[in-house]
Design an enzyme around this catalytic site. Sequence first.
Site, PDB file in Angstrom:
ATOM      1  N   HIS A 472      -3.706 -10.922  10.181  1.00 51.00           N
ATOM      2  CA  HIS A 472      -2.600 -11.219   9.259  1.00 51.00           C
ATOM      3  C   HIS A 472      -2.852 -12.602   8.642  1.00 51.00           C
ATOM      4  CE1 HIS A 472       0.009  -8.412  11.950  1.00 51.00           C
ATOM      5  NE2 HIS A 472      -0.743  -7.729  11.106  1.00 51.00           N
TER       6      HIS A 472
HETATM    7  C1  LIG Z   1      -7.520  -3.892   9.903  1.00 49.84           C
HETATM    8  C2  LIG Z   1      -6.222  -4.469   9.413  1.00 49.84           C
HETATM    9  C3  LIG Z   1      -5.022  -3.964   9.904  1.00 49.84           C
HETATM   10  C4  LIG Z   1      -3.814  -4.487   9.447  1.00 49.84           C
HETATM   11  N1  LIG Z   1      -2.650  -3.864   9.812  1.00 49.84           N
HETATM   12  C5  LIG Z   1      -1.493  -4.242   9.215  1.00 49.84           C
HETATM   13  C6  LIG Z   1      -0.285  -3.505   9.440  1.00 49.84           C
HETATM   14  O1  LIG Z   1      -0.264  -2.486  10.135  1.00 49.84           O
HETATM   15  N2  LIG Z   1       0.845  -3.958   8.851  1.00 49.84           N
HETATM   16  C7  LIG Z   1       0.868  -5.069   8.072  1.00 49.84           C
HETATM   17  O2  LIG Z   1       1.939  -5.455   7.602  1.00 49.84           O
HETATM   18  N3  LIG Z   1      -0.264  -5.762   7.806  1.00 49.84           N
HETATM   19  C8  LIG Z   1      -1.439  -5.348   8.326  1.00 49.84           C
HETATM   20  N4  LIG Z   1      -2.593  -6.003   8.009  1.00 49.84           N
HETATM   21  C9  LIG Z   1      -2.522  -7.143   7.072  1.00 49.84           C
HETATM   22  C10 LIG Z   1      -2.345  -6.706   5.613  1.00 49.84           C
HETATM   23  O3  LIG Z   1      -3.145  -5.587   5.336  1.00 49.84           O
HETATM   24  C11 LIG Z   1      -2.688  -7.901   4.712  1.00 49.84           C
HETATM   25  O4  LIG Z   1      -1.723  -8.921   4.942  1.00 49.84           O
HETATM   26  C12 LIG Z   1      -2.680  -7.568   3.217  1.00 49.84           C
HETATM   27  O5  LIG Z   1      -3.515  -6.480   2.932  1.00 49.84           O
HETATM   28  C13 LIG Z   1      -3.170  -8.774   2.409  1.00 49.84           C
HETATM   29  O6  LIG Z   1      -3.159  -8.425   1.061  1.00 49.84           O
HETATM   30  P1  LIG Z   1      -3.997  -9.243  -0.032  1.00 49.84           P
HETATM   31  O7  LIG Z   1      -3.702  -8.621  -1.337  1.00 49.84           O
HETATM   32  O8  LIG Z   1      -3.753 -10.670   0.155  1.00 49.84           O
HETATM   33  O9  LIG Z   1      -5.537  -8.996   0.380  1.00 49.84           O
HETATM   34  P2  LIG Z   1      -6.352  -7.644   0.488  1.00 49.84           P
HETATM   35  O10 LIG Z   1      -5.439  -6.475   0.605  1.00 49.84           O
HETATM   36  O11 LIG Z   1      -7.342  -7.837   1.571  1.00 49.84           O
HETATM   37  O12 LIG Z   1      -7.087  -7.519  -0.916  1.00 49.84           O
HETATM   38  C14 LIG Z   1      -8.102  -8.375  -1.386  1.00 49.84           C
HETATM   39  C15 LIG Z   1      -9.033  -7.535  -2.259  1.00 49.84           C
HETATM   40  O13 LIG Z   1      -9.801  -8.391  -3.096  1.00 49.84           O
HETATM   41  C16 LIG Z   1     -11.135  -7.918  -3.128  1.00 49.84           C
HETATM   42  N5  LIG Z   1     -11.985  -9.069  -3.468  1.00 49.84           N
HETATM   43  C17 LIG Z   1     -12.141 -10.208  -2.766  1.00 49.84           C
HETATM   44  N6  LIG Z   1     -12.974 -11.058  -3.415  1.00 49.84           N
HETATM   45  C18 LIG Z   1     -13.339 -10.446  -4.548  1.00 49.84           C
HETATM   46  C19 LIG Z   1     -14.196 -10.819  -5.629  1.00 49.84           C
HETATM   47  N7  LIG Z   1     -14.806 -11.997  -5.658  1.00 49.84           N
HETATM   48  N8  LIG Z   1     -14.369  -9.935  -6.641  1.00 49.84           N
HETATM   49  C20 LIG Z   1     -13.717  -8.747  -6.644  1.00 49.84           C
HETATM   50  N9  LIG Z   1     -12.912  -8.330  -5.622  1.00 49.84           N
HETATM   51  C21 LIG Z   1     -12.722  -9.181  -4.602  1.00 49.84           C
HETATM   52  C22 LIG Z   1     -11.356  -7.397  -1.720  1.00 49.84           C
HETATM   53  O14 LIG Z   1     -12.466  -6.538  -1.647  1.00 49.84           O
HETATM   54  C23 LIG Z   1     -10.033  -6.712  -1.448  1.00 49.84           C
HETATM   55  O15 LIG Z   1     -10.026  -5.379  -1.906  1.00 49.84           O
HETATM   56  C24 LIG Z   1      -3.810  -5.545   8.491  1.00 49.84           C
HETATM   57  C25 LIG Z   1      -5.022  -6.050   8.010  1.00 49.84           C
HETATM   58  C26 LIG Z   1      -6.213  -5.528   8.455  1.00 49.84           C
HETATM   59  C27 LIG Z   1      -7.509  -6.075   7.911  1.00 49.84           C
END
Ligand SMILES: Cc1cc2nc3c(=O)[nH]c(=O)nc-3n(C[C@H](O)[C@H](O)[C@H](O)COP(=O)(O)OP(=O)(O)OC[C@H]3O[C@@H](n4cnc5c(N)ncnc54)[C@H](O)[C@@H]3O)c2cc1C
Length: 547
Positions: A472
């Site tokens: 997280h």
């Molecule tokens: C295995 C796992 C289980 C989890 N389980 C839960 C749960 O059950 N419940 C919950 O509330 N939270 C859970 N979480 C946490 C939750 O998924 C995250 O808090 C949330 O996804 C974060 O969202 P975000 O948009 O910040 O990042 P992300 O969803 O990680 O998205 C970032 C995206 O940007 C892309 N990216 C990065 N750099 C670049 C670049 N330079 N060029 C192009 N693309 C790029 C990545 O590939 C990715 O697709 C979990 C996380 C993980 C990893």
Amino acid sequence: MARPEDEEVDYCIVGAGVAGCVVANRLTEDANTSVALLEAGPRDWHPWIHIPATCLWLQSDARFNWLYESEPVPESGGRRFRISQGRVLGGSGSINGMLHVRGQAADFDSWAQSGCRGWSHDEVLPFFAKAESYDGAGDAALRGRDGPLAVSDFLAVHPLTQAFLDAAQESGVQVNADMNGSSREGAALYQQNRRGRFRANAGQTYLRAARRRPNLRLLTEAPVTRILFEGRRAVGIAYRRDGMERIIRARREVILSGGAMRSPHLLQLSGIGDASWLRACGIAPLLGLPGVGRNLRDHYQIRVAHRVGGVVTLNERTRGLAVVKEALAYAFLGRGMLTMGAGTAALFHRSREGLAAPDSQLVFAPGSFAAPGVLEREPGMTIGGWPSRPESHGTVRLRTAEPLEPPAIAPGYLSAQEDRRVIVSCLRMIRRLFAAPSLARWSRHETFPGDAVHSDDELLDFARQRGSAGLHFTGTCRMGSDPGAVVDPRLRLRGVEGLRVVDASIMPNCTVGNTNATVVMVAEKGAAMIREDALQSIAARQAAAAT
Ligand SMILES: Cc1cc2nc3c(=O)[nH]c(=O)nc-3n(C[C@H](O)[C@H](O)[C@H](O)COP(=O)(O)OP(=O)(O)OC[C@H]3O[C@@H](n4cnc5c(N)ncnc54)[C@H](O)[C@@H]3O)c2cc1C
């Protein structure tokens, strides 16, 4: 200087993860706004992404996962941690446990008090509600019914999950009928981002709706390598595809939604961050902003497992003939173990008397793990626990100037004394729950850590040696109004124009609760602010032209 072959859009969004998909959807609702959404990973074609329980297998699948390895963590036995992060359409929301938990009111009120104007609980609540369509009962004034993000109750309650809730009551903890209702107090069943039998996170809901719109240009397997600037204004991005560097120019803004690891990393690669870190990698600083990549927070997790007798657990249901039965129940009825995610119920815990709100979370699963993502053969059950608002923090720092080289991640787990105290309190509460009659009835013995671990020092040592990343991650582009903040409360990067960060990295700390729902709220609010600011600048230009 624009080249004739460069594409040009109003907004470039880096990363089609949870936040990126929400922002792309909301911005392209206006047919006159053009958006390019770039994702480093592939499309979300694989069936394991869409079947809830098979998310466990994605934890170590490098096709859809960045699969980082952390730096050694001194306070956790010098171990390196495996860090899963989604690298696929939908981001971590396409591989996560699907558990839907809003942060608690006190989290957001403390954000507002610390200088994040506009982010108090009353101000963020409408965005939580706008995002979701919840299909269960619950307070209509608080829950959303027609948002894009599907939220569902579990289709069935496992007898051990019910025993966990009963054990909570026997231990003096109330049971809360709606985990995402007015409070995060007590013990409650989890809710899931699931529609029918399928995963339904931002990629499968917000993005699917937006992909039909002609004003959205979606590129996968297109890692963004740097942000382009003219002076102190962000004017576009460069990305790699088929071994070539290409450019997309942004007329209005570049929006970073690369998540808590990659948004700070891309800023550093583009010359924004701690000047000494950048120079050490041969990058000339454009803007010294030492907060970039600092303040990395996570829910460091420790689990206690028991051997079980007298009831079938998830462990046995994943082997032999039982798994065939589960597959048939899933395919024909849309029910059974395959509709489940990581945990089934939670308990929000106060680690000491006198706290105004819970400061830690316990998580129940009617199964037990031999290794991350691998269930044991014999029947088992697990309760995990973590400090919810960790004081320990670490860093994300570029290693080299090569954009595809992963950053150095130093999570700093258990470096704060307060987190060490809280995690010992979690372990003591977990043991109380297992000893309560409803769970004790099914337990044969504690398998992990086992009888030899008793004193506070032994419990802490167990937490150091056997804890794991909570996944997280937050905080590496922290929002605030103080000089150390990376973005202001409208999520604009401080010190440059035309650049925002909208993802988990802007959260000043983790919330009490898993983070996905809060990231969706951040993205909903972020998108609304981007649209408001665009309207204001159009109005200002028209007014200037009229005079
Ligand atoms: C295995 C796992 C289980 C989890 N389980 C839960 C749960 O059950 N419940 C919950 O509330 N939270 C859970 N979480 C946490 C939750 O998924 C995250 O808090 C949330 O996804 C974060 O969202 P975000 O948009 O910040 O990042 P992300 O969803 O990680 O998205 C970032 C995206 O940007 C892309 N990216 C990065 N750099 C670049 C670049 N330079 N060029 C192009 N693309 C790029 C990545 O590939 C990715 O697709 C979990 C996380 C993980 C990893």
